[in-house]
Design a protein around this motif. Structure first.
Motif, short mmCIF file in Angstrom:
data_model
loop_
_atom_site.label_atom_id
_atom_site.label_comp_id
_atom_site.label_asym_id
_atom_site.label_seq_id
_atom_site.Cartn_x
_atom_site.Cartn_y
_atom_site.Cartn_z
N ILE A 47 0.85 -1.19 0.00
CA ILE A 47 0.00 0.00 0.00
C ILE A 47 0.89 1.23 0.00
O ILE A 47 1.80 1.37 0.81
N THR A 48 0.61 2.14 -0.93
CA THR A 48 1.41 3.36 -1.03
C THR A 48 0.78 4.47 -0.22
O THR A 48 -0.35 4.37 0.26
N GLN A 49 1.52 5.58 -0.07
CA GLN A 49 0.99 6.73 0.67
C GLN A 49 -0.28 7.25 0.00
O GLN A 49 -1.23 7.62 0.67
N THR A 50 -0.30 7.26 -1.31
CA THR A 50 -1.49 7.71 -2.04
C THR A 50 -2.69 6.83 -1.70
O THR A 50 -3.78 7.33 -1.47
N GLU A 51 -2.47 5.53 -1.65
CA GLU A 51 -3.57 4.61 -1.34
C GLU A 51 -4.10 4.83 0.08
O GLU A 51 -5.28 4.64 0.33
N HIS A 52 -3.23 5.22 1.00
CA HIS A 52 -3.66 5.49 2.38
C HIS A 52 -4.63 6.66 2.46
O HIS A 52 -5.42 6.76 3.39
N ARG A 53 -4.56 7.55 1.51
CA ARG A 53 -5.39 8.77 1.54
C ARG A 53 -6.81 8.52 1.03
O ARG A 53 -7.65 9.40 1.12
N PHE A 54 -7.05 7.38 0.44
CA PHE A 54 -8.35 7.10 -0.15
C PHE A 54 -8.93 5.81 0.41
O PHE A 54 -8.20 4.90 0.76
N GLU A 55 -10.24 5.76 0.47
CA GLU A 55 -10.93 4.53 0.82
C GLU A 55 -11.65 4.07 -0.43
O GLU A 55 -12.50 4.77 -0.98
N LEU A 56 -11.28 2.90 -0.91
CA LEU A 56 -11.86 2.37 -2.13
C LEU A 56 -13.08 1.54 -1.79
O LEU A 56 -13.00 0.60 -1.00
N ILE A 57 -14.21 1.91 -2.33
CA ILE A 57 -15.46 1.19 -2.11
C ILE A 57 -15.90 0.62 -3.45
O ILE A 57 -16.12 1.36 -4.40
N GLU A 58 -15.98 -0.68 -3.52
CA GLU A 58 -16.38 -1.33 -4.76
C GLU A 58 -17.89 -1.46 -4.81
O GLU A 58 -18.51 -1.97 -3.88
N ILE A 59 -18.48 -0.97 -5.89
CA ILE A 59 -19.93 -1.05 -6.08
C ILE A 59 -20.19 -2.03 -7.21
O ILE A 59 -19.72 -1.84 -8.33
N ASP A 60 -20.94 -3.06 -6.89
CA ASP A 60 -21.25 -4.08 -7.89
C ASP A 60 -22.54 -3.69 -8.61
O ASP A 60 -23.25 -2.76 -8.21
N ARG A 61 -22.88 -4.43 -9.61
CA ARG A 61 -24.13 -4.21 -10.33
C ARG A 61 -25.32 -4.54 -9.43
O ARG A 61 -25.18 -5.26 -8.44
N PHE A 62 -26.48 -4.03 -9.77
CA PHE A 62 -27.70 -4.39 -9.06
C PHE A 62 -28.04 -5.84 -9.37
O PHE A 62 -27.81 -6.32 -10.47
N ARG A 63 -28.58 -6.53 -8.40
CA ARG A 63 -29.09 -7.89 -8.58
C ARG A 63 -30.62 -7.81 -8.51
O ARG A 63 -31.18 -6.86 -7.98
N TYR A 64 -31.28 -8.82 -9.03
CA TYR A 64 -32.74 -8.80 -9.11
C TYR A 64 -33.31 -10.16 -8.77
O TYR A 64 -34.12 -10.71 -9.50
N THR A 65 -32.84 -10.75 -7.66
CA THR A 65 -33.30 -12.09 -7.29
C THR A 65 -34.15 -12.07 -6.03
O THR A 65 -35.22 -12.65 -6.02
N THR A 66 -33.69 -11.42 -4.99
CA THR A 66 -34.44 -11.38 -3.73
C THR A 66 -35.31 -10.14 -3.68
O THR A 66 -35.07 -9.17 -4.42
N SER A 67 -36.29 -10.13 -2.81
CA SER A 67 -37.17 -8.96 -2.69
C SER A 67 -36.39 -7.73 -2.24
O SER A 67 -36.68 -6.61 -2.67
N LYS A 68 -35.38 -7.92 -1.41
CA LYS A 68 -34.55 -6.79 -0.95
C LYS A 68 -33.75 -6.20 -2.13
O LYS A 68 -33.65 -4.98 -2.26
#
Length: 191
Positions: A47-68
């Motif tokens: 992990i580099t200093q640049t990476e420490h400054r950011f929080e990476l949040i991965e967003i996946d595609r929407f799913r359409y199986t459960t009611s939630k």
């Protein structure tokens, strides 16, 4: 570093493209050089200093199986629907009937593809004078995806349709008032 500011940046395959890598100055070549992509890992051991400054949040595609999952997708469509400013738009335009299923089938739940389809749909709705998004309008739009030369995680860049396929309004057709004074739902609540 000393400012209390939150930046939200979005992109596709951030770890893979090396946006968070730090360059090092090479004295011999007198140039900045980037380490190889293999050195940057998604869940990072290095992990580099640049990476420490950011929080990476991965967003996946929407799913359409459960009611939630279905409800999350419909709620997202409601949010888009509330901000579309088409003159003949109606509540439920994107959320009633089988429109959510249709949009899920067309886009596979990928947020970028959904945005592209609805943006193109809104543009077509305005240009045609229909001022409403429905399945018949969206059926006319080609959504480019899964190009053979495109990497699976790469951004989707839709092809420009040929000029002959573009509809041009007749000279007698009334053009849309593009200075429609709508300040959105916040103004409605305040007024």
């Amino acid at each position: 570093m000393s400012l209390d500011v939150t930046l939200i940046l979005t992109g596709v395959n951030i770890p893979g493209i090396g946006l968070m890598r730090e360059a090092k100055w090479d004295k011999k070549t007198r140039q900045w050089e980037m380490p190889p992509l293999e050195s940057t890992r998604i869940h990072g051991l290095e992990i580099t200093q640049t990476e420490h400054r950011f929080e990476l949040i991965e967003i996946d595609r929407f799913r359409y199986t459960t009611s939630k999952q279905i409800q999350a997708f419909v709620d997202y469509l409601k949010g888009i629907e509330q901000h579309l400013r088409l003159l003949n738009a109606k509540e439920g335009m994107l959320t009633d009937g089988n429109m959510p299923e249709y949009l899920m089938r067309r886009t596979g739940g990928v947020i970028g593809l959904l945005g592209r389809l609805l943006e193109d749909g809104a543009q077509e709705a305005m240009e045609s004078g229909k001022e409403l998004i429905d399945q018949s309008l969206l059926d006319e739009l080609v959504l480019q995806r899964d190009e053979p030369e495109q990497p699976p995680d790469g951004p989707v860049i839709p092809a420009d349709p040929p000029a002959a396929d573009k509809k041009t309004p007749s000279k007698s057709a009334r053009r849309r008032n593009t200075t429609f004074d709508d300040h959105g739902p916040q103004a409605d609540a305040a007024g």
